[in-house]
Design a protein around this motif. Structure first.
Motif, PDB file in Angstrom:
ATOM      1  N   CYS A   1       0.728  -1.374  -0.013  1.00 23.64           N
ATOM      2  CA  CYS A   1      -0.003   0.128   0.134  1.00 23.64           C
ATOM      3  C   CYS A   1       0.854   1.245  -0.065  1.00 23.64           C
ATOM      4  O   CYS A   1       2.073   1.357   0.400  1.00 23.64           O
ATOM      5  N   PRO A   2       0.283   2.383  -0.462  1.00 25.38           N
ATOM      6  CA  PRO A   2       1.121   3.628  -0.345  1.00 25.38           C
ATOM      7  C   PRO A   2       1.621   3.947   1.141  1.00 25.38           C
ATOM      8  O   PRO A   2       0.767   3.730   1.903  1.00 25.38           O
ATOM      9  N   PRO A   3       2.674   4.634   1.290  1.00 25.72           N
ATOM     10  CA  PRO A   3       3.010   4.976   2.552  1.00 25.72           C
ATOM     11  C   PRO A   3       1.878   5.754   3.468  1.00 25.72           C
ATOM     12  O   PRO A   3       1.916   5.600   4.706  1.00 25.72           O
ATOM     13  N   GLN A   4       1.426   6.632   2.719  1.00 30.36           N
ATOM     14  CA  GLN A   4       0.449   7.359   3.580  1.00 30.36           C
ATOM     15  C   GLN A   4      -0.817   6.587   3.937  1.00 30.36           C
ATOM     16  O   GLN A   4      -1.466   7.271   4.953  1.00 30.36           O
ATOM     17  N   GLU A   5      -1.000   5.608   3.748  1.00 29.41           N
ATOM     18  CA  GLU A   5      -2.137   4.753   4.193  1.00 29.41           C
ATOM     19  C   GLU A   5      -1.807   3.751   4.984  1.00 29.41           C
ATOM     20  O   GLU A   5      -2.724   3.045   5.563  1.00 29.41           O
ATOM     21  N   ARG A   6      -0.578   3.583   5.033  1.00 28.31           N
ATOM     22  CA  ARG A   6      -0.089   2.267   6.057  1.00 28.31           C
ATOM     23  C   ARG A   6      -0.296   2.329   7.510  1.00 28.31           C
ATOM     24  O   ARG A   6      -1.049   1.325   8.041  1.00 28.31           O
TER      25      ARG A   6
END
Length: 335
Positions: A114-119
């Motif tokens: 997943c994108p880092p900002q959603e982790r």
């Protein structure tokens, strides 16, 4: 046998291809009977101990716990029903462990890809799940949503249909869908309810048990239509859907009632329930029909019928139950 034919603990270990420590371990737990003791107090074993030791090792290879092995050895027929039951229990436990590992792997892939900002958000969602996950929170959610004092059998049937089972081998997307579904269930409902609104649910003129008993058959018919890829249309499924609602209000299916029912269903739409069914659909995947999808199919069929035929003013027909009229007064005719 003469004393000379007995084996020492070291000799038995050598014949069996195990360590002395292993033989002593099973002897101390009473699984490996001794034939006697030497004059110096050392353990002595007969040849039957070798057969018993090999059997113990075979059972332990199946990862059966030592107490379970002991219970099996006490049976007259070690390889009979008792062993079959023990193996079946072990298979169930192993299946649960494998499912937990598959869920853990899919969860790790979900976080990895997943994108880092959603982790952080996804990690918090996953952290609320057990492995393998259970559906207790989802069942409690529906128990809160359903009308009180429903028959136990009917409630159980609704829960079976409304609560999706987690797949044994999930994709990362299914892990995310279940985690969101679990979080939504813990958050509760918006208060607008499912089906009739709160006023209808508590009105003594309304019979929710009759409603849900009738909806069961209508949803089954709609699910079959969905599985066949048929667009919403008038027919047996829609008639059963309307009949269930009409019977719950102690009235009959008329064009006027269908107009009122469409309005009632519109004002009782619950965004939380809508989101629940959206996530349930993502969890079950294509080819599986949820109650939510069946309900939407029926709603669409009803609204399309009213659109094509034009709404009918309730005042032109037989009087409708006052509670139903009151429940839809603010919305007006649908269509």
């Amino acid at each position: 046998m003469s004393p000379a034919e007995f084996w020492s603990i070291g000799e038995l270990a050598e014949h069996a291809g195990v360590t002395v420590k292993t033989v002593r371990f099973y002897s101390d737990r009473g699984l490996l009977p001794e034939a006697g003791r030497s004059s110096g107090g050392h353990r002595r074993y007969g040849p039957e101990a070798l057969e018993r030791l090999r059997l113990i090792r075979s059972l332990r290879t199946l990862d059966l716990p030592v107490p379970e092995v002991g219970r099996l050895l006490e049976q007259d027929e070690v390889l009979g029903d008792a062993l079959e039951d023990a193996v079946a229990r072990q298979l169930r436990e192993l299946g649960s462990q494998l499912t937990a590992l598959r869920w853990r792997e899919a969860a790790l892939r979900l976080l990895h890809d997943c994108p880092p900002q959603e982790r952080a958000d996804r990690l918090a969602l996953i952290g609320g799940l057990s492995t393998p996950p259970d559906t207790t929170a989802l069942a409690r959610f529906w128990r809160r949503m359903l009308p009180p004092r429903m028959p136990a059998g009917l409630t159980a049937s609704i829960l079976d249909a409304a609560v999706p089972q987690p797949p044994a081998d999930p994709t990362p997307g299914q892990v995310l869908a279940f985690a969101r579904l679990h979080a939504l269930s813990l958050g509760g409902c918006s208060g607008r309810g499912h089906g009739p609104n709160e006023k209808a649910r508590t009105n003594r003129d309304h019979r929710p048990t009759v409603l849900y008993q009738g909806l069961e058959g209508a949803y089954a018919l709609a699910s079959a239509e969905l599985s066949a890829g048929r667009a919403p249309h008038r027919g047996e499924a829609l008639d059963g859907f309307v009949d269930a609602h009409a019977a719950s209000w102690s009235t009959r299916d008329t064009p006027a009632f269908r107009t009122r029912l469409s309005a009632l269903l519109t004002i009782t739409d619950d965004p939380v329930i809508g989101r629940y069914w959206e996530l349930a659909g993502e969890l079950t995947g294509p080819g599986e029909t949820t109650l939510g999808a069946a309900h939407t199919w029926l709603r669409t069929a009803l609204d399309e019928q009213l659109t094509s035929e034009g709404p009918t003013a309730p005042e032109s027909w037989m009087p409708l139950p006052p509670a139903l009229v009151a429940a839809t007064a603010e919305a007006g005719p649908a269509g």
